[in-house]
Design a protein around this motif. Structure first.
Motif, PDB file in Angstrom:
ATOM      1  N   GLY A  93      56.815  39.580  45.046  1.00 31.98           N
ATOM      2  CA  GLY A  93      56.196  39.145  43.797  1.00 31.98           C
ATOM      3  C   GLY A  93      54.946  39.954  43.481  1.00 31.98           C
ATOM      4  O   GLY A  93      54.660  40.239  42.316  1.00 31.98           O
ATOM      5  N   GLY A  94      54.212  40.344  44.507  1.00 37.12           N
ATOM      6  CA  GLY A  94      53.012  41.148  44.300  1.00 37.12           C
ATOM      7  C   GLY A  94      53.349  42.550  43.822  1.00 37.12           C
ATOM      8  O   GLY A  94      52.691  43.079  42.917  1.00 37.12           O
ATOM      9  N   LEU A  95      54.389  43.165  44.402  1.00 38.33           N
ATOM     10  CA  LEU A  95      54.776  44.506  43.955  1.00 38.33           C
ATOM     11  C   LEU A  95      55.199  44.477  42.486  1.00 38.33           C
ATOM     12  O   LEU A  95      54.862  45.372  41.707  1.00 38.33           O
ATOM     13  N   GLU A  96      55.912  43.407  42.109  1.00 38.55           N
ATOM     14  CA  GLU A  96      56.337  43.305  40.709  1.00 38.55           C
ATOM     15  C   GLU A  96      55.135  43.273  39.780  1.00 38.55           C
ATOM     16  O   GLU A  96      55.108  43.933  38.731  1.00 38.55           O
ATOM     17  N   VAL A  97      54.131  42.487  40.182  1.00 34.74           N
ATOM     18  CA  VAL A  97      53.006  42.339  39.259  1.00 34.74           C
ATOM     19  C   VAL A  97      52.150  43.611  39.245  1.00 34.74           C
ATOM     20  O   VAL A  97      51.512  43.918  38.228  1.00 34.74           O
ATOM     21  N   ILE A  98      52.179  44.376  40.330  1.00 33.90           N
ATOM     22  CA  ILE A  98      51.453  45.650  40.302  1.00 33.90           C
ATOM     23  C   ILE A  98      52.071  46.577  39.243  1.00 33.90           C
ATOM     24  O   ILE A  98      51.370  47.228  38.465  1.00 33.90           O
ATOM     25  N   TRP A  99      53.405  46.568  39.163  1.00 32.88           N
ATOM     26  CA  TRP A  99      54.071  47.340  38.104  1.00 32.88           C
ATOM     27  C   TRP A  99      53.667  46.844  36.726  1.00 32.88           C
ATOM     28  O   TRP A  99      53.417  47.628  35.813  1.00 32.88           O
ATOM     29  N   ILE A 100      53.616  45.521  36.572  1.00 35.83           N
ATOM     30  CA  ILE A 100      53.249  44.958  35.268  1.00 35.83           C
ATOM     31  C   ILE A 100      51.851  45.421  34.884  1.00 35.83           C
ATOM     32  O   ILE A 100      51.601  45.887  33.773  1.00 35.83           O
ATOM     33  N   ARG A 101      50.925  45.318  35.845  1.00 40.00           N
ATOM     34  CA  ARG A 101      49.541  45.698  35.529  1.00 40.00           C
ATOM     35  C   ARG A 101      49.425  47.184  35.241  1.00 40.00           C
ATOM     36  O   ARG A 101      48.629  47.602  34.392  1.00 40.00           O
ATOM     37  N   MET A 102      50.191  48.018  35.951  1.00 39.21           N
ATOM     38  CA  MET A 102      50.092  49.458  35.682  1.00 39.21           C
ATOM     39  C   MET A 102      50.643  49.777  34.299  1.00 39.21           C
ATOM     40  O   MET A 102      50.096  50.609  33.577  1.00 39.21           O
ATOM     41  N   GLN A 103      51.713  49.104  33.903  1.00 41.58           N
ATOM     42  CA  GLN A 103      52.280  49.341  32.580  1.00 41.58           C
ATOM     43  C   GLN A 103      51.279  48.966  31.491  1.00 41.58           C
ATOM     44  O   GLN A 103      51.212  49.599  30.451  1.00 41.58           O
ATOM     45  N   LEU A 104      50.465  47.914  31.725  1.00 36.52           N
ATOM     46  CA  LEU A 104      49.539  47.458  30.683  1.00 36.52           C
ATOM     47  C   LEU A 104      48.195  48.195  30.752  1.00 36.52           C
ATOM     48  O   LEU A 104      47.252  47.823  30.055  1.00 36.52           O
ATOM     49  N   TRP A 105      48.103  49.212  31.589  1.00 38.62           N
ATOM     50  CA  TRP A 105      46.838  49.947  31.739  1.00 38.62           C
ATOM     51  C   TRP A 105      46.363  50.511  30.408  1.00 38.62           C
ATOM     52  O   TRP A 105      45.198  50.401  30.061  1.00 38.62           O
ATOM     53  N   SER A 106      47.262  51.102  29.651  1.00 32.86           N
ATOM     54  CA  SER A 106      46.815  51.724  28.399  1.00 32.86           C
ATOM     55  C   SER A 106      47.780  51.377  27.273  1.00 32.86           C
ATOM     56  O   SER A 106      48.899  50.926  27.516  1.00 32.86           O
ATOM     57  N   ALA A 107      47.324  51.577  26.058  1.00 32.33           N
ATOM     58  CA  ALA A 107      48.167  51.294  24.899  1.00 32.33           C
ATOM     59  C   ALA A 107      49.342  52.270  24.872  1.00 32.33           C
ATOM     60  O   ALA A 107      49.220  53.423  25.307  1.00 32.33           O
ATOM     61  N   ASN A 108      50.468  51.806  24.378  1.00 30.05           N
ATOM     62  CA  ASN A 108      51.673  52.640  24.225  1.00 30.05           C
ATOM     63  C   ASN A 108      52.083  53.315  25.525  1.00 30.05           C
ATOM     64  O   ASN A 108      52.571  54.438  25.514  1.00 30.05           O
ATOM     65  N   ASN A 109      51.899  52.637  26.629  1.00 30.56           N
ATOM     66  CA  ASN A 109      52.269  53.200  27.915  1.00 30.56           C
ATOM     67  C   ASN A 109      53.798  53.189  28.054  1.00 30.56           C
ATOM     68  O   ASN A 109      54.481  52.328  27.498  1.00 30.56           O
TER      69      ASN A 109
END
Lengths: 203, 554
Positions: free
Chosen positions: B46-62
């Protein structure tokens, strides 16, 4: 032994031992009661779904056109009297009257099987003659789900009762076993659910 | 000396024998530990999944992940964390501790107990097997992507082709059966197997709260099971429960789901309250303040939590009367929860606080859960909810409750009872590193979500346009996520290192008062050589202080 204290030392000798709690319910009874609570909630949910969609059926068949009250009453007679029969069986078991226990268990199984035959006949009529299936309309969806789960519970009950009788024959059933009474509790719940079903679905 | 002396010690049994011992065990302590190991395993996923989520939301239009993948990530993250991290961790603590705390030799139904564990584990495995299905029946497949609540009609055969939703249904259904057997077993154990003298009012608070918790499971899980069965019927037998074109209703799913889902919040919170009620007094060197009110408020929470489910549905468009009722009921639940907060604070007041790691996590729980509770009261107000529902404000709220609340408390429990289960202490230095990384990371991650939510950022979006002022808050959140990840890494190192090298704990390292500390660490398979007799709420205190035992004051 090292530092492990003998835990009975926890009681100080000056003080008399407090009386044990008047817990009369064995773990088996509490467990079965709790399980039956969860079963009741499960059936309540299916009933809520049935009631929610009552009258929401867009095109027939509907309960008014398809369900037969006399058949439901006949079924109820079978099932309600089977509850009495299993009650007598448990009573006989408590008095260690084994032949009587066996007889009443057999009566219960026969009555339960007759109930299942009634359900089978009803479903045959509904499916073959009225063309009502689970996918035909919302009535079919909710009706077959609710009655189907009830019938499945009856079937499981009959299986467990047969198992009890078989264990009795092999002599594996202890005289103080709580199993017959627990099965009877389950059976009474299945019966109670049926009463509610008759009131909600058939009347 | 060249030749080793022959020893009479029997060699350790081979690995296969030991593993076989674990797989076939019916000992409540081993099952409890297996629940905990399962929970920690899924915590990583579950933690690895959320790390992906957070990286995707790092910048606009990622463009790190696709929209579909993002949907799968948040669905799997939510489902995993709730059903396969927090729930098994609770079951683990309860299984391990409750027979010890009530002075019993095992649970009521040991084999049913093992059954429950394996059902939970199989549920988790079913969920993750979905990733291996690849292109399934209709060219869809892979992991479920419908949110952890699986709203109809998104889950209907028309909108969710392939088998991903079936994996979700079966995973939660199977693990739900496991949870239900766990609860039934627990109730039977607590009601029927208490040591002589342990009246219901003398139960340790953790046991009390787990009892209420188990009853909540018994009443909340069957409706969920029924709803899942209905959904399966819709998907595979052509039924119309949630098919609006045939007169069915998507709202029914929401009612049934939240009738389970809201109590579930308390099912996850009550054990946390129980752990805090054990940890806070021991590390404050004081009797818990208001034992009875803590128990009674737990019961009140249990009842009220069954009647507030529709506050998850204010934006659905129910009528105003219903909204008002559920809003009022939701406000009401703040009362018993507030009572608890005051009880814990009053226990701290004037105490001789020992700031060991379990206590730090307990204090972290108190402050974080307080924030989550306050935003909860805000959300219970219908007009506020209409504004911020399904925004990141909501995400912030429930993470403060479930992570800041449940998980912080569970971590406190982990550090508190690890010595009992392993015989060795967790390392304090690493424990403190873990705590501070988790506390700082947690606040960095979730506090900014309040702001991005109020600025209008909806949850479940896989990307956003630049220039809305959301980037900076998302970037702070992402940094916080990595800090927390580091904290958990420290925790895993500590858990493994201390297992071999940790300081020997002894039977009662924290100078505590409940029965589990009266037996050896780790306890023998039969727990107690002789069943203890209990006279007060703190039986071990009575033993240690015969000159001033509790039972003369109670």
């Amino acid at each position: 032994m090292s530092e492990t204290i003998a835990v009975s030392e926890l009681s100080t000798p000056q003080q008399p031992c407090p009386p044990p709690d008047s817990v009369t319910l064995s773990a088996t009874r509490v467990g079965v009661l709790t399980f039956l609570c969860s079963e009741a909630v499960f059936f309540a949910t299916l009933l809520i779904a049935y009631v929610t969609y009552r009258g929401a059926t867009l095109h027939g068949p509907t309960p008014e056109t398809s369900l037969s009250l006399p058949l439901a009453i006949l079924d109820s007679v079978f099932l309600l009297s089977s509850s009495v029969a299993i009650g007598l069986a448990v009573k006989a078991f408590d008095r260690s009257d084994v032949p009587r226990f066996t007889r009443w268990m057999l009566v219960t199984i026969v009555l339960g099987s007759l109930f299942l035959c009634g359900t089978a006949y009803e479903w045959y009529q509904l499916i073959v003659h009225d063309g009502l299936t689970i996918s035909r309309n919302l009535f079919g969806t909710t009706f077959f789900t609710l009655i189907g789960f009830h019938a499945a519970h009856v079937t499981i009950g009959l299986g467990v009762m047969s198992l009890l009788l078989w264990k009795r024959r092999r002599g594996d059933l202890a005289v103080d076993s709580e199993a017959p009474e627990m099965v009877s509790w389950y059976w009474h719940l299945v019966d109670t659910v049926w009463i509610v079903i008759v009131l909600v679905v058939y009347l | 000396m060249a030749i080793a002396e022959p020893t009479i010690e029997s060699p350790a049994p081979p690995l296969v024998t030991r593993l076989h011992g674990w797989v076939t065990t019916v000992d409540h302590k081993r099952i409890g530990l297996m629940y905990l190991m399962m929970s920690l395993f899924f915590l990583v996923l579950g933690g690895l999944e959320v790390i992906w989520i957070r990286m995707q939301l790092w910048s606009a239009n990622n463009t790190l992940v696709e929209a579909d993948t993002f949907n799968q990530l948040f669905t799997m993250h939510g489902t995993t964390m709730i059903f396969f991290v927090v729930m098994p961790m609770i079951a683990g603590f309860a299984n391990y501790l409750i027979p010890l705390m009530i002075g019993a030799r095992d649970v009521a139904f040991p084999r049913l107990n093992a059954f429950g564990f394996w059902m939970s584990l199989f549920g988790g495995m079913i969920l993750y097997l979905s990733y291996f299905t690849g292109e399934a029946l209709y060219g869809a497949g892979s992991a479920p992507d419908v949110g952890w609540f699986a709203y109809a009609p998104l889950t209907s055969p028309a909108y969710s082709r392939g088998s991903s939703v079936d994996y979700w249904i079966l995973a939660t259904l199977v693990s739900g059966v496991g949870t239900l057997t766990f609860a039934i077993n627990l109730i039977a154990t607590i009601v029927s197997m208490r040591a002589p003298g342990m009246a219901i009012g003398k139960l340790p608070l953790f046991v009390w709260m787990m009892l209420v918790d188990a009853w909540l499971i018994v009443f909340a899980f069957p409706p969920f099971t029924a709803a899942q069965v209905m959904l399966l019927m819709d998907r595979h037998l052509g039924a119309h429960f949630f098919d609006t074109q045939a007169g069915g209703s998507a709202i029914l799913w929401q009612h049934l789901f939240w009738f389970f889902g809201h109590p579930e919040v308390y099912i996850m919170a009550l054990p946390a309250f129980g752990i805090i009620s054990e940890v806070v007094p021991v590390f404050s060197r004081k009797v818990i303040f208001g034992h009875t009110t803590l128990a009674m408020s737990t019961t009140a929470i249990g009842f009220i939590s069954m009647g507030v489910w529709a506050h998850h549905m204010f934006t659905v468009g129910l009528n105003d009367g219903l909204d008002a009722f559920f809003s009022a009921a939701s406000f009401l639940i703040a009362v018993p929860t507030g009572i608890k907060i005051f009880n814990w604070t009053a226990t701290l007041y004037g105490g001789r606080l020992r700031l060991h790691t379990p206590m730090l996590f307990a204090l972290g729980f108190l402050s974080m859960f307080l924030i989550g509770g306050l935003t909860g009261v805000m959300l219970a107000a219908v007009p506020v909810d209409w504004q911020v529902s399904d925004s990141y404000f909501l995400v912030a709220h429930f993470h403060y409750v479930l992570f800041g609340g449940s998980l912080f408390a569970l971590m406190a429990g982990l550090y508190y009872w690890y010595p009992k289960a392993t015989g060795r202490m967790l390392d304090e230095t690493w424990g403190k590193w873990h705590f501070w990384l988790q506390l700082i990371g947690f606040n960095l991650t979730f506090a900014p979500m309040h702001i991005s939510g109020l600025m209008g950022m909806p949850r479940r979006v896989y990307t956003y346009q630049a220039g809305q002022g959301w980037e900076i808050w998302n970037q702070i959140s992402t940094v916080g996520g990595f800090v927390m990840g580091a904290g958990f890494a420290v925790m895993f190192v500590n858990l493994l290192w201390s297992l071999q090298r940790g300081r020997i704990a002894g039977d009662d390292p924290w100078d505590a008062w409940t029965l589990e500390w009266a037996t050896s660490s780790p306890p023998a398979s039969y727990n107690f050589e002789t069943i203890p007799i209990v006279r007060s709420r703190r039986p071990l205190w009575d033993k240690k202080h015969p000159e001033d035992p509790d039972w003369i004051h109670e």
